[in-house]
Design an enzyme around this catalytic site. Structure first.
Site, PDB file in Angstrom:
ATOM      1  N   GLU A  51      33.206  65.382  24.420  1.00  0.00           N
ATOM      2  CA  GLU A  51      33.409  64.706  25.654  1.00  0.00           C
ATOM      3  C   GLU A  51      33.372  63.168  25.700  1.00  0.00           C
ATOM      4  O   GLU A  51      32.666  62.826  24.736  1.00  0.00           O
ATOM      5  CB  GLU A  51      32.529  65.516  26.686  1.00  0.00           C
ATOM      6  CG  GLU A  51      31.032  65.213  26.457  1.00  0.00           C
ATOM      7  CD  GLU A  51      30.584  64.009  26.992  1.00  0.00           C
ATOM      8  OE1 GLU A  51      31.270  63.272  27.772  1.00  0.00           O
ATOM      9  OE2 GLU A  51      29.409  63.210  26.359  1.00  0.00           O
ATOM     10  N   HIS A  64      30.725  64.319  31.569  1.00  0.00           N
ATOM     11  CA  HIS A  64      30.256  63.485  32.599  1.00  0.00           C
ATOM     12  C   HIS A  64      30.840  63.905  33.930  1.00  0.00           C
ATOM     13  O   HIS A  64      31.262  63.082  34.972  1.00  0.00           O
ATOM     14  CB  HIS A  64      30.645  62.276  32.301  1.00  0.00           C
ATOM     15  CG  HIS A  64      29.766  61.472  31.189  1.00  0.00           C
ATOM     16  ND1 HIS A  64      29.971  61.813  29.942  1.00  0.00           N
ATOM     17  CD2 HIS A  64      28.705  60.815  31.390  1.00  0.00           C
ATOM     18  CE1 HIS A  64      28.910  61.047  29.231  1.00  0.00           C
ATOM     19  NE2 HIS A  64      28.023  60.403  29.847  1.00  0.00           N
ATOM     20  N   SER A  99      25.485  62.982  26.517  1.00  0.00           N
ATOM     21  CA  SER A  99      25.813  61.822  26.763  1.00  0.00           C
ATOM     22  C   SER A  99      25.022  60.915  25.432  1.00  0.00           C
ATOM     23  O   SER A  99      25.218  61.339  24.356  1.00  0.00           O
ATOM     24  CB  SER A  99      25.650  60.953  28.193  1.00  0.00           C
ATOM     25  OG  SER A  99      26.121  59.586  27.972  1.00  0.00           O
TER      26      SER A  99
END
Length: 319
Positions: free
Chosen positions: A201, A271, A106
């Site tokens: 992602e 995630h 992230s």
């Protein structure tokens, strides 16, 4: 016993129960943890001031003994604010050639990009303390693949993919969160990687924003320089009523049409609980055939063999 140093380069630990579960599980697996003070810091939406969070990373350059694993507690936002404060020369001198694993995902992508661009350091996209090790139910794939990957000089990751046809390419493996990647384009902290295997992602972005971010990589020439684009989890990236049937797969199909790079879907990374651990900057090979994709990669080539780590097949029990 595996030594782990916790760092908090981004958001503060809002889910205290998850953090405590993560600490308990790693203790139960026989790990020693320090840096627990990172779990107590809060300043605005961050886990402490910029100076505190940057000092936490710079301290690695001066540690008498390096931990085996440096683990981010969570993502959020805040790592970008640290990039101008990091001592890249000292970090390279201390960490290059060591077997210390820096891991997160992230917002951690910003640090991975910068450390690779400025000092060539290999890091890992993978689990974090709260979201993964501290999840209500520990994910077996995440747990097993993490320990297997950080313990040996080579590893693999295989998954079922809807991608048709066959592909066999080699190049540096790199990537992470799509929005963070694009936010550093055109800065000294975005590495130029030619002939790479790029994985991406994201979470919470509507489909048109996903397409716009991918177009940014395409129009900047990044995608054209890669041997493959690998798509991970795009969690909660839902269309609105106005989208009229346009969704994330439609965005992927559009990029596949305009970009001169093969697109491979279905990578367990992002995630969601299923998550591979992937070395940012390592030499890799991607093969696709018969609905199966497989990445094989080197992690730390200087490791002579498996290092002492918790048994990847044993999930730790906590009260």
């Amino acid at each position: 016993m595996t030594s782990i140093r916790l760092i908090a380069p981004s958001g503060y630990p809002h889910d205290r129960a998850a953090m405590q579960r993560g600490v308990a599980r790693l203790h139960a697996a026989g790990c020693t943890l320090d840096g627990l003070e990172a779990l107590e810091r809060t300043e605005l939406r961050y886990a402490g001031s910029d100076a505190q969070r940057a000092a936490e990373l710079n301290a690695l350059a001066h540690a008498d003994t390096l931990p085996e694993i440096v683990l981010a507690i969570r993502g959020g936002y805040g790592a970008t604010r640290l990039l101008e404060q990091l001592d890249y020369g000292a970090l390279r001198e201390r960490l290059a050639g060591s077997a210390t694993v820096l891991v997160g995902h992230s917002d951690f992508t910003a640090l991975q990009l910068a450390l690779y661009a400025r000092c060539g350091l290999l890091t890992f996209g993978g689990p974090m303390l709260g979201p993964d090790f501290g999840a209500p139910e520990l994910n077996p794939l995440m747990w097993e693949h993490f320990w297997r990957t950080v313990a040996a000089p080579r590893s693999t990751a295989a998954w079922s993919t809807p991608t048709e046809g066959e592909l066999d390419v080699e190049g540096p493996l790199w990537g992470g969160n799509l929005a963070v990647l694009c936010s550093l384009l055109g800065t000294p902290y975005f590495p130029r990687i030619d002939g790479g295997i790029l994985f991406v992602e994201d979470v919470g972005e509507p489909p048109y924003r996903i397409e716009r971010l991918l177009y940014q990589l395409h129009l900047a020439g990044v995608l054209d320089r890669q041997r493959a684009l690998v798509l991970g989890h795009f969690t909660h990236c839902r269309p609105a009523a106005y989208d009229n049937g346009y969704d994330v797969p439609a965005a992927f199909e559009q990029i596949g049409r305009v970009a001169r790079v093969p697109v491979v879907r279905g990578l367990p990374f992002g995630h969601e609980p299923d998550k591979f651990t992937l070395p940012f900057g390592a030499a890799a090979r991607l093969r696709v055939a018969g609905g199966t994709a497989e990445l094989s990669f080197g992690a730390y080539p200087h490791l002579a063999g498996p290092q002492p780590r918790p048994d990847p097949g044993t999930l730790p029990q906590i009260p």
